[in-house]
Design a protein around this motif. Sequence first.
Motif, PDB file in Angstrom:
ATOM      1  N   LEU A 208       0.803  -1.225   0.000  1.00  0.00           N
ATOM      2  CA  LEU A 208       0.000   0.000   0.000  1.00  0.00           C
ATOM      3  C   LEU A 208       0.833   1.271   0.000  1.00  0.00           C
ATOM      4  CD1 LEU A 208      -2.731  -0.990   2.631  1.00  0.00           C
ATOM      5  CD2 LEU A 208      -2.859  -1.165   0.139  1.00  0.00           C
ATOM      6  N   GLY A 209       2.104   1.161   0.373  1.00  0.00           N
ATOM      7  CA  GLY A 209       2.920   2.344   0.571  1.00  0.00           C
ATOM      8  C   GLY A 209       3.710   2.765  -0.656  1.00  0.00           C
ATOM      9  N   ALA A 210       4.166   4.014  -0.632  1.00  0.00           N
ATOM     10  CA  ALA A 210       5.019   4.531  -1.706  1.00  0.00           C
ATOM     11  C   ALA A 210       6.351   3.790  -1.691  1.00  0.00           C
ATOM     12  CB  ALA A 210       5.249   6.023  -1.503  1.00  0.00           C
ATOM     13  N   PRO A 211       6.886   3.425  -2.848  1.00  0.00           N
ATOM     14  CA  PRO A 211       8.104   2.612  -2.889  1.00  0.00           C
ATOM     15  C   PRO A 211       9.339   3.364  -2.405  1.00  0.00           C
ATOM     16  CG  PRO A 211       7.458   3.287  -5.110  1.00  0.00           C
ATOM     17  CD  PRO A 211       6.350   3.689  -4.201  1.00  0.00           C
ATOM     18  N   THR A 212      10.194   2.634  -1.720  1.00  0.00           N
ATOM     19  CA  THR A 212      11.471   3.180  -1.238  1.00  0.00           C
ATOM     20  C   THR A 212      12.577   2.182  -1.560  1.00  0.00           C
ATOM     21  OG1 THR A 212      11.349   2.123   0.942  1.00  0.00           O
ATOM     22  CG2 THR A 212      10.297   4.290   0.706  1.00  0.00           C
ATOM     23  N   TYR A 213      13.805   2.579  -1.269  1.00  0.00           N
ATOM     24  CA  TYR A 213      14.957   1.695  -1.444  1.00  0.00           C
ATOM     25  C   TYR A 213      15.350   0.997  -0.146  1.00  0.00           C
ATOM     26  CZ  TYR A 213      17.082   5.998   0.317  1.00  0.00           C
ATOM     27  OH  TYR A 213      17.375   7.109   1.054  1.00  0.00           O
ATOM     28  N   SER A 214      14.464   0.987   0.823  1.00  0.00           N
ATOM     29  CA  SER A 214      14.772   0.390   2.121  1.00  0.00           C
ATOM     30  C   SER A 214      14.991  -1.119   2.028  1.00  0.00           C
ATOM     31  CB  SER A 214      13.623   0.659   3.098  1.00  0.00           C
ATOM     32  OG  SER A 214      13.795  -0.062   4.292  1.00  0.00           O
ATOM     33  N   ALA A 215      15.818  -1.620   2.946  1.00  0.00           N
ATOM     34  CA  ALA A 215      15.908  -3.067   3.127  1.00  0.00           C
ATOM     35  C   ALA A 215      14.527  -3.608   3.488  1.00  0.00           C
ATOM     36  CB  ALA A 215      16.911  -3.399   4.224  1.00  0.00           C
ATOM     37  N   ARG A 216      14.233  -4.826   3.084  1.00  0.00           N
ATOM     38  CA  ARG A 216      12.910  -5.410   3.313  1.00  0.00           C
ATOM     39  C   ARG A 216      12.770  -5.912   4.743  1.00  0.00           C
ATOM     40  NH1 ARG A 216      10.078  -3.022  -0.272  1.00  0.00           N
ATOM     41  NH2 ARG A 216      11.806  -1.622   0.173  1.00  0.00           N
ATOM     42  N   VAL A 217      11.687  -5.521   5.368  1.00  0.00           N
ATOM     43  CA  VAL A 217      11.414  -5.922   6.748  1.00  0.00           C
ATOM     44  C   VAL A 217      11.353  -7.446   6.865  1.00  0.00           C
ATOM     45  CG1 VAL A 217       9.714  -5.830   8.608  1.00  0.00           C
ATOM     46  CG2 VAL A 217      10.235  -3.773   7.288  1.00  0.00           C
ATOM     47  N   LYS A 218      10.689  -8.090   5.923  1.00  0.00           N
ATOM     48  CA  LYS A 218      10.524  -9.543   5.989  1.00  0.00           C
ATOM     49  C   LYS A 218      11.868 -10.249   6.057  1.00  0.00           C
ATOM     50  CE  LYS A 218       8.550 -13.470   3.450  1.00  0.00           C
ATOM     51  NZ  LYS A 218       7.706 -13.885   2.290  1.00  0.00           N
ATOM     52  N   GLN A 219      12.822  -9.825   5.248  1.00  0.00           N
ATOM     53  CA  GLN A 219      14.122 -10.491   5.223  1.00  0.00           C
ATOM     54  C   GLN A 219      14.895 -10.255   6.514  1.00  0.00           C
ATOM     55  OE1 GLN A 219      14.432 -12.638   2.916  1.00  0.00           O
ATOM     56  NE2 GLN A 219      12.635 -11.885   1.833  1.00  0.00           N
ATOM     57  N   ARG A 220      14.760  -9.072   7.087  1.00  0.00           N
ATOM     58  CA  ARG A 220      15.410  -8.797   8.366  1.00  0.00           C
ATOM     59  C   ARG A 220      14.813  -9.668   9.476  1.00  0.00           C
ATOM     60  NH1 ARG A 220      18.131  -3.613   8.512  1.00  0.00           N
ATOM     61  NH2 ARG A 220      19.500  -3.719   6.701  1.00  0.00           N
ATOM     62  N   VAL A 221      13.513  -9.873   9.442  1.00  0.00           N
ATOM     63  CA  VAL A 221      12.879 -10.746  10.441  1.00  0.00           C
ATOM     64  C   VAL A 221      13.369 -12.178  10.288  1.00  0.00           C
ATOM     65  CG1 VAL A 221      10.694 -11.743  11.232  1.00  0.00           C
ATOM     66  CG2 VAL A 221      10.839  -9.294  10.729  1.00  0.00           C
ATOM     67  N   ARG A 222      13.429 -12.660   9.059  1.00  0.00           N
ATOM     68  CA  ARG A 222      13.909 -14.022   8.814  1.00  0.00           C
ATOM     69  C   ARG A 222      15.340 -14.186   9.336  1.00  0.00           C
ATOM     70  NH1 ARG A 222       9.478 -16.973   8.238  1.00  0.00           N
ATOM     71  NH2 ARG A 222       8.343 -16.660   6.284  1.00  0.00           N
ATOM     72  N   LEU A 223      16.180 -13.194   9.079  1.00  0.00           N
ATOM     73  CA  LEU A 223      17.547 -13.236   9.600  1.00  0.00           C
ATOM     74  C   LEU A 223      17.533 -13.266  11.125  1.00  0.00           C
ATOM     75  CD1 LEU A 223      20.633 -12.983   9.387  1.00  0.00           C
ATOM     76  CD2 LEU A 223      20.319 -10.493   9.163  1.00  0.00           C
ATOM     77  N   GLY A 224      16.694 -12.436  11.728  1.00  0.00           N
ATOM     78  CA  GLY A 224      16.621 -12.374  13.184  1.00  0.00           C
ATOM     79  C   GLY A 224      16.160 -13.676  13.809  1.00  0.00           C
ATOM     80  N   VAL A 225      15.185 -14.333  13.197  1.00  0.00           N
ATOM     81  CA  VAL A 225      14.708 -15.620  13.712  1.00  0.00           C
ATOM     82  C   VAL A 225      15.838 -16.651  13.653  1.00  0.00           C
ATOM     83  CG1 VAL A 225      13.125 -17.546  13.281  1.00  0.00           C
ATOM     84  CG2 VAL A 225      12.275 -15.190  13.237  1.00  0.00           C
ATOM     85  N   HIS A 226      16.611 -16.612  12.588  1.00  0.00           N
ATOM     86  CA  HIS A 226      17.766 -17.516  12.478  1.00  0.00           C
ATOM     87  C   HIS A 226      18.765 -17.239  13.610  1.00  0.00           C
ATOM     88  CE1 HIS A 226      20.962 -19.911  10.661  1.00  0.00           C
ATOM     89  NE2 HIS A 226      21.770 -18.873  10.827  1.00  0.00           N
TER      90      HIS A 226
END
Length: 339
Positions: A208-226
């Motif tokens: 829904l949001g305007a696009p940015t060049y930010s790192a993806r939240v989902k991938q950071r969460v997956r890394l954190g769970v690991h």
Amino acid sequence: MRNLDKMLGTLYGQAVGSAMAMPTTGWSRERILKEFPLPITDFMDGPLTNMRVKDYHRGQYTVGLQQALVVIQTLHATHWEYDQVQVAQHLLDWARRIKAYEKATLDETSKTALRLFAGDKDITRITQTAMDNGAVGRMPLIGALYTPAEKMALVEMVYQVSKITHETDVTIAGGGLIAGAVAAAVADYDWEQIIEFALVISELGESLGAPTYSARVKQRVRLGVHIAKQFKEQPTGFGRAIYELVGTGELVSESVAAALVIAYYTRDVKKCAVLCANIGGDTDMIGALATAICGAKNGWQSIPKDWCSLIDRQNPPQDLKGIGQQMLTFQSMRTSQQP
């Protein structure tokens, strides 16, 4: 299961996490270790050396929860019908009341967006480029209002409440992540399910949001769970790894992802609050978000009562127990409106 224990668990969880971590917010891990050689395990005043919180007293929570309470009380006053002008005006009034424009307490994105709103000017140049976590503190209480079955309505409310100041893919994704985690926690999902549902809501919000060049939240969460699984029973190593690899700064892709993973790792309000106070970075926001999720899962009864009493004494303008009762009227009103 939505009940008063769960509503208060979310409210007091967010309050405890914010207040416990308040003294160290904005500091690096190295600075925290220098100022506090022994880990922080209790509430304390904001240090005079921390300009962001030097005026805060022991047990006072910071602006993330304060904003959330403004939003919830505005929604309750409008019978849970969302009115962006009313919500934005109440947030602006609150910001002026706490002298946010004279102090370093509120994020710059929200300050600028609310100032432009007051001047009846276009705010999208600010809201559609924001990548910080200034709006995400509003989301734990939004998540507590909805059941997982109402995921599309939840995503829409996250979007509306965020876009007042933050309207990008990453900020809506971060708001959805936390709101989704709380909704799943209130519904007594197990911790693996909480992560997965939070990611579902996050992805829906991101679209829904305007696009940015930010790192993806989902991938950071997956890394954190690991990392959480790698450092099981090693909280010091876990905290450092999250700080160094996921990140704990004010960017949504760091602090918001870190908060969900810390909740997943600690699974307990007290352990969560202590870890967040000592982790470094945007500690009060991370603490507020992470500990709200733990409180939503385990309920108010799981939080030390002396901690809750301190929160009540030190933040007298707000009646968290009364607000919890108000939040319960959300579902009853929606049910009564069904044909």
